[in-house]
Design a protein around this motif. Sequence first.
Motif, mmCIF file in Angstrom:
data_model
loop_
_atom_site.group_PDB
_atom_site.id
_atom_site.type_symbol
_atom_site.label_atom_id
_atom_site.label_comp_id
_atom_site.label_asym_id
_atom_site.label_seq_id
_atom_site.Cartn_x
_atom_site.Cartn_y
_atom_site.Cartn_z
ATOM 1 N N HIS A 6 0.790 -1.229 0.000
ATOM 2 C CA HIS A 6 0.000 0.000 0.000
ATOM 3 C C HIS A 6 0.827 1.286 0.000
ATOM 4 O O HIS A 6 0.355 2.310 -0.492
ATOM 5 C CB HIS A 6 -0.945 0.014 1.207
ATOM 6 N N ASN A 7 2.024 1.264 0.566
ATOM 7 C CA ASN A 7 2.787 2.513 0.669
ATOM 8 C C ASN A 7 3.026 3.185 -0.686
ATOM 9 O O ASN A 7 2.867 4.408 -0.785
ATOM 10 C CB ASN A 7 4.092 2.300 1.436
ATOM 11 N N PRO A 8 3.381 2.452 -1.749
ATOM 12 C CA PRO A 8 3.552 3.135 -3.039
ATOM 13 C C PRO A 8 2.248 3.775 -3.549
ATOM 14 O O PRO A 8 2.287 4.845 -4.164
ATOM 15 C CB PRO A 8 4.017 2.015 -3.982
ATOM 16 N N TRP A 9 1.123 3.140 -3.285
ATOM 17 C CA TRP A 9 -0.167 3.721 -3.683
ATOM 18 C C TRP A 9 -0.434 4.999 -2.896
ATOM 19 O O TRP A 9 -0.902 5.996 -3.453
ATOM 20 C CB TRP A 9 -1.300 2.712 -3.477
ATOM 21 N N PHE A 10 -0.133 4.954 -1.598
ATOM 22 C CA PHE A 10 -0.316 6.144 -0.768
ATOM 23 C C PHE A 10 0.524 7.293 -1.307
ATOM 24 O O PHE A 10 0.039 8.415 -1.466
ATOM 25 C CB PHE A 10 0.053 5.830 0.687
ATOM 26 N N GLU A 11 1.784 7.008 -1.594
ATOM 27 C CA GLU A 11 2.697 8.051 -2.080
ATOM 28 C C GLU A 11 2.240 8.636 -3.418
ATOM 29 O O GLU A 11 2.463 9.807 -3.697
ATOM 30 C CB GLU A 11 4.119 7.501 -2.197
ATOM 31 N N LYS A 12 1.615 7.826 -4.231
ATOM 32 C CA LYS A 12 1.137 8.249 -5.549
ATOM 33 C C LYS A 12 -0.077 9.181 -5.444
ATOM 34 O O LYS A 12 -0.333 9.979 -6.344
ATOM 35 C CB LYS A 12 0.776 7.000 -6.363
ATOM 36 N N GLY A 13 -0.833 9.079 -4.363
ATOM 37 C CA GLY A 13 -2.108 9.776 -4.249
ATOM 38 C C GLY A 13 -2.007 11.278 -4.086
ATOM 39 O O GLY A 13 -0.981 11.824 -3.679
ATOM 40 N N MET A 14 -3.119 11.931 -4.399
ATOM 41 C CA MET A 14 -3.256 13.381 -4.231
ATOM 42 C C MET A 14 -3.673 13.699 -2.801
ATOM 43 O O MET A 14 -4.325 12.892 -2.143
ATOM 44 C CB MET A 14 -4.370 13.917 -5.150
ATOM 45 N N THR A 15 -3.352 14.900 -2.355
ATOM 46 C CA THR A 15 -3.893 15.388 -1.094
ATOM 47 C C THR A 15 -5.368 15.749 -1.316
ATOM 48 O O THR A 15 -5.834 15.849 -2.469
ATOM 49 C CB THR A 15 -3.148 16.647 -0.614
ATOM 50 N N PHE A 16 -6.081 15.978 -0.246
ATOM 51 C CA PHE A 16 -7.481 16.395 -0.346
ATOM 52 C C PHE A 16 -7.584 17.691 -1.142
ATOM 53 O O PHE A 16 -8.436 17.829 -2.015
ATOM 54 C CB PHE A 16 -8.074 16.569 1.058
ATOM 55 N N ASN A 54 -1.779 6.177 14.606
ATOM 56 C CA ASN A 54 -0.856 6.675 13.586
ATOM 57 C C ASN A 54 -1.127 6.045 12.214
ATOM 58 O O ASN A 54 -0.209 5.667 11.496
ATOM 59 C CB ASN A 54 0.594 6.446 14.024
ATOM 60 N N TRP A 55 -2.403 5.916 11.870
ATOM 61 C CA TRP A 55 -2.803 5.355 10.589
ATOM 62 C C TRP A 55 -2.812 6.426 9.511
ATOM 63 O O TRP A 55 -2.799 7.622 9.787
ATOM 64 C CB TRP A 55 -4.195 4.759 10.678
ATOM 65 N N ARG A 56 -2.865 5.962 8.276
ATOM 66 C CA ARG A 56 -3.043 6.810 7.096
ATOM 67 C C ARG A 56 -4.144 6.160 6.266
ATOM 68 O O ARG A 56 -4.635 5.095 6.619
ATOM 69 C CB ARG A 56 -1.749 6.861 6.284
ATOM 70 N N GLY A 57 -4.495 6.793 5.150
ATOM 71 C CA GLY A 57 -5.537 6.193 4.335
ATOM 72 C C GLY A 57 -5.374 6.476 2.855
ATOM 73 O O GLY A 57 -4.807 7.492 2.457
ATOM 74 N N ILE A 58 -5.876 5.538 2.064
ATOM 75 C CA ILE A 58 -5.923 5.670 0.605
ATOM 76 C C ILE A 58 -7.395 5.679 0.226
ATOM 77 O O ILE A 58 -8.170 4.825 0.680
ATOM 78 C CB ILE A 58 -5.210 4.492 -0.076
ATOM 79 N N VAL A 59 -7.778 6.641 -0.611
ATOM 80 C CA VAL A 59 -9.166 6.770 -1.039
ATOM 81 C C VAL A 59 -9.236 6.545 -2.545
ATOM 82 O O VAL A 59 -8.594 7.254 -3.316
ATOM 83 C CB VAL A 59 -9.716 8.174 -0.702
ATOM 84 N N LEU A 86 -4.920 11.350 4.470
ATOM 85 C CA LEU A 86 -5.527 10.587 3.384
ATOM 86 C C LEU A 86 -4.917 11.025 2.065
ATOM 87 O O LEU A 86 -4.602 12.203 1.882
ATOM 88 C CB LEU A 86 -7.044 10.829 3.316
ATOM 89 N N ARG A 87 -4.795 10.081 1.156
ATOM 90 C CA ARG A 87 -4.358 10.374 -0.209
ATOM 91 C C ARG A 87 -5.401 9.819 -1.164
ATOM 92 O O ARG A 87 -5.936 8.717 -0.956
ATOM 93 C CB ARG A 87 -2.997 9.748 -0.495
ATOM 94 N N TYR A 88 -5.664 10.571 -2.218
ATOM 95 C CA TYR A 88 -6.756 10.285 -3.139
ATOM 96 C C TYR A 88 -6.247 9.783 -4.485
ATOM 97 O O TYR A 88 -5.359 10.386 -5.086
ATOM 98 C CB TYR A 88 -7.586 11.556 -3.338
ATOM 99 N N LEU A 89 -6.845 8.673 -4.933
ATOM 100 C CA LEU A 89 -6.539 8.086 -6.230
ATOM 101 C C LEU A 89 -7.834 7.993 -7.041
ATOM 102 O O LEU A 89 -8.871 7.580 -6.511
ATOM 103 C CB LEU A 89 -5.961 6.680 -6.070
ATOM 104 N N ILE A 90 -7.761 8.348 -8.310
ATOM 105 C CA ILE A 90 -8.918 8.253 -9.186
ATOM 106 C C ILE A 90 -9.091 6.788 -9.594
ATOM 107 O O ILE A 90 -8.157 6.149 -10.087
ATOM 108 C CB ILE A 90 -8.749 9.153 -10.428
#
Length: 187
Positions: A6-16, A54-59, A86-90
Amino acid sequence: MATVAHNPWFEKGMTFEQYVEAMKVNREELTRVYEQLEFSADDLAVWKEVAQRNWRGIVLTADWCGDAALNVPVVQKIAEQSQMELRYLIRDENLELMDQYLTNGTSRAIPIFIFIDQEGEMKAVWGPRSPEVQDLITSLRSQLPAADASDFEEKQKNVYRDFKQHITTDPAIWRTVIDSVKAKLQG
């Protein structure tokens, strides 16, 4: 389900902020929910506890989605109170990840919120709807004519327009999302 890094997906995502800036559809509805949403004291106590993880999220989302116009701002505000980035992915640009989180094993329904720890391990998944919102849309769909009826497309379009208007203006609906996400995060 396959193990997902999941970390690479998180890094790829947009901020809100980047996601909202890029929106071409439903920005007004999303912004209205975001600006008007309020939490109870009980909610705030839960978000404070969640912050300790200390969680994060992918949307996984898309601006055209009426459910996202409701759920994205609610979960974003929960994340802010929980000190969770949170990081946002289309969705359609990230089908490899989306296909790991199909609704009922078959549907690319969105939004999907994937909560991960700092190592990128999935801890919880929520979406695409609260049970109450699912019941509402199921009831509305049951009133549509047969798919081959001459007026089906027009009536379906009207149902979805009215549904989006209802869910993005009714704080009682917002509460169902808050409670459903809270139950998932507490579980």
